[in-house]
Write a protein that holds these residues in place. Sequence first.
Motif, PDB file in Angstrom:
ATOM      1  N   TYR A  47      39.410  21.220  48.412  1.00  0.00           N
ATOM      2  CA  TYR A  47      39.034  22.496  47.840  1.00  0.00           C
ATOM      3  C   TYR A  47      38.001  22.247  46.753  1.00  0.00           C
ATOM      4  O   TYR A  47      37.927  21.155  46.207  1.00  0.00           O
ATOM      5  CB  TYR A  47      40.244  23.198  47.201  1.00  0.00           C
ATOM      6  N   TYR A  48      37.230  23.281  46.451  1.00  0.00           N
ATOM      7  CA  TYR A  48      36.336  23.195  45.325  1.00  0.00           C
ATOM      8  C   TYR A  48      36.330  24.515  44.569  1.00  0.00           C
ATOM      9  O   TYR A  48      36.785  25.548  45.085  1.00  0.00           O
ATOM     10  CB  TYR A  48      34.916  22.803  45.760  1.00  0.00           C
ATOM     11  N   SER A  49      35.805  24.457  43.349  1.00  0.00           N
ATOM     12  CA  SER A  49      35.741  25.648  42.510  1.00  0.00           C
ATOM     13  C   SER A  49      34.387  25.683  41.819  1.00  0.00           C
ATOM     14  O   SER A  49      33.999  24.724  41.153  1.00  0.00           O
ATOM     15  CB  SER A  49      36.864  25.616  41.473  1.00  0.00           C
ATOM     16  N   MET A  50      33.680  26.793  41.987  1.00  0.00           N
ATOM     17  CA  MET A  50      32.360  26.929  41.358  1.00  0.00           C
ATOM     18  C   MET A  50      32.484  27.372  39.910  1.00  0.00           C
ATOM     19  O   MET A  50      31.556  27.176  39.117  1.00  0.00           O
ATOM     20  CB  MET A  50      31.513  27.941  42.138  1.00  0.00           C
ATOM     21  N   ASN A  51      33.598  27.987  39.559  1.00  0.00           N
ATOM     22  CA  ASN A  51      33.815  28.430  38.181  1.00  0.00           C
ATOM     23  C   ASN A  51      35.221  29.011  38.062  1.00  0.00           C
ATOM     24  O   ASN A  51      35.993  29.017  39.055  1.00  0.00           O
ATOM     25  CB  ASN A  51      32.767  29.477  37.777  1.00  0.00           C
ATOM     26  N   VAL A  52      35.573  29.480  36.895  1.00  0.00           N
ATOM     27  CA  VAL A  52      36.899  30.056  36.671  1.00  0.00           C
ATOM     28  C   VAL A  52      37.154  31.187  37.668  1.00  0.00           C
ATOM     29  O   VAL A  52      36.285  32.027  37.891  1.00  0.00           O
ATOM     30  CB  VAL A  52      37.016  30.565  35.224  1.00  0.00           C
ATOM     31  N   GLU A  53      38.333  31.139  38.284  1.00  0.00           N
ATOM     32  CA  GLU A  53      38.780  32.154  39.246  1.00  0.00           C
ATOM     33  C   GLU A  53      37.947  32.177  40.531  1.00  0.00           C
ATOM     34  O   GLU A  53      38.091  33.104  41.333  1.00  0.00           O
ATOM     35  CB  GLU A  53      38.792  33.560  38.617  1.00  0.00           C
ATOM     36  N   VAL A  54      37.110  31.169  40.758  1.00  0.00           N
ATOM     37  CA  VAL A  54      36.316  31.090  41.991  1.00  0.00           C
ATOM     38  C   VAL A  54      36.643  29.786  42.693  1.00  0.00           C
ATOM     39  O   VAL A  54      36.268  28.694  42.229  1.00  0.00           O
ATOM     40  CB  VAL A  54      34.799  31.155  41.701  1.00  0.00           C
ATOM     41  N   THR A  55      37.375  29.884  43.799  1.00  0.00           N
ATOM     42  CA  THR A  55      37.727  28.684  44.552  1.00  0.00           C
ATOM     43  C   THR A  55      37.414  28.907  46.020  1.00  0.00           C
ATOM     44  O   THR A  55      37.357  30.042  46.499  1.00  0.00           O
ATOM     45  CB  THR A  55      39.217  28.331  44.409  1.00  0.00           C
ATOM     46  N   ASP A  56      37.226  27.787  46.752  1.00  0.00           N
ATOM     47  CA  ASP A  56      36.925  27.905  48.180  1.00  0.00           C
ATOM     48  C   ASP A  56      37.385  26.650  48.901  1.00  0.00           C
ATOM     49  O   ASP A  56      37.552  25.581  48.292  1.00  0.00           O
ATOM     50  CB  ASP A  56      35.438  28.124  48.413  1.00  0.00           C
ATOM     51  N   LYS A  57      37.607  26.804  50.194  1.00  0.00           N
ATOM     52  CA  LYS A  57      38.099  25.702  51.006  1.00  0.00           C
ATOM     53  C   LYS A  57      37.017  24.675  51.247  1.00  0.00           C
ATOM     54  O   LYS A  57      35.847  25.004  51.426  1.00  0.00           O
ATOM     55  CB  LYS A  57      38.595  26.228  52.363  1.00  0.00           C
ATOM     56  N   GLY A  58      37.443  23.425  51.287  1.00  0.00           N
ATOM     57  CA  GLY A  58      36.577  22.347  51.697  1.00  0.00           C
ATOM     58  C   GLY A  58      36.777  22.047  53.170  1.00  0.00           C
ATOM     59  O   GLY A  58      37.019  22.966  53.969  1.00  0.00           O
ATOM     60  N   ASP A  59      36.743  20.771  53.511  1.00  0.00           N
ATOM     61  CA  ASP A  59      36.829  20.384  54.915  1.00  0.00           C
ATOM     62  C   ASP A  59      38.261  20.240  55.422  1.00  0.00           C
ATOM     63  O   ASP A  59      38.505  20.378  56.614  1.00  0.00           O
ATOM     64  CB  ASP A  59      36.088  19.057  55.121  1.00  0.00           C
ATOM     65  N   VAL A  60      39.201  19.951  54.537  1.00  0.00           N
ATOM     66  CA  VAL A  60      40.586  19.709  54.963  1.00  0.00           C
ATOM     67  C   VAL A  60      41.560  20.452  54.059  1.00  0.00           C
ATOM     68  O   VAL A  60      42.387  19.848  53.367  1.00  0.00           O
ATOM     69  CB  VAL A  60      40.916  18.195  55.002  1.00  0.00           C
ATOM     70  N   PRO A  61      41.538  21.795  54.032  1.00  0.00           N
ATOM     71  CA  PRO A  61      42.347  22.544  53.071  1.00  0.00           C
ATOM     72  C   PRO A  61      43.799  22.804  53.486  1.00  0.00           C
ATOM     73  O   PRO A  61      44.609  23.224  52.651  1.00  0.00           O
ATOM     74  CB  PRO A  61      41.594  23.875  52.996  1.00  0.00           C
ATOM     75  N   GLU A  62      44.141  22.559  54.741  1.00  0.00           N
ATOM     76  CA  GLU A  62      45.464  22.951  55.233  1.00  0.00           C
ATOM     77  C   GLU A  62      46.566  22.220  54.473  1.00  0.00           C
ATOM     78  O   GLU A  62      46.548  20.988  54.355  1.00  0.00           O
ATOM     79  CB  GLU A  62      45.582  22.648  56.733  1.00  0.00           C
TER      80      GLU A  62
END
Lengths: 114, 112
Positions: A47-62
């Motif tokens: 997972y990654y996060s661009m900033n506070v309260e903003v997160t998104d899945k990476g390549d293996v999030p399960e």
Amino acid sequence: EAQVTQNPRYLITVTGKKLTVTCSQNMNHEYMSWYRQDPGLGLRQIYYSMNVEVTDKGDVPEGYKVSRKEKRNFPLILESPSPNQTSLYFCASRFTGTGGEKLFFGSGTQLSVL
Amino acid sequence: QKEVEQDPGPLSVPEGAIASLNCTYSNSAFQYFMWYRQYSRKGPELLMYTYSSGNKEDGRFTAQVDKSSKYISLFIRDSQPSDSATYLCAMSASTGGFKTIFGAGTRLFVKA
């Protein structure tokens, strides 16, 4: 000293027992991410996060969750760990400038799920 | 096919020799090319980065990028036992939001 701190360094748990790996950075970086490292597969982004309260899945999030309530902290949560999540985990924060980007990594968390 | 291919080694060189590590990649959009060094039980640390094609030198380390061949190299001159580590190549592109793609890493042993 600029650093990324993750805890614990080593963790042994059993299948299904919820756990949290903490990560904190003192460089005021907006971008943070989690990776797992497995032999022959290299570093894969969870997972990654661009900033506070903003997160998104990476390549293996399960099987993983994250939260970013404060800029400095980015915990990784395994709500029901399974043996295939046995791995070496790294948290990183990123500086991006005109010359490109630089990732700063924590020292790693070796997780074993029995 | 992986986006970034790197021979896992191990690569063994005698002290004082030149160590040569390399990676190939398939995505022509990559613009930034990095080498990270990882000691046992530690997190990776950025060693070198280059933008686009060309060479970059820093002390005993030289990074080369050949975009036409989609091939990057790291040369370590006068190798020391303290250089023994895993070296990971990494690449990113501004179009991809600077998402970094890593190679699997090459384990280097420098024998005294």
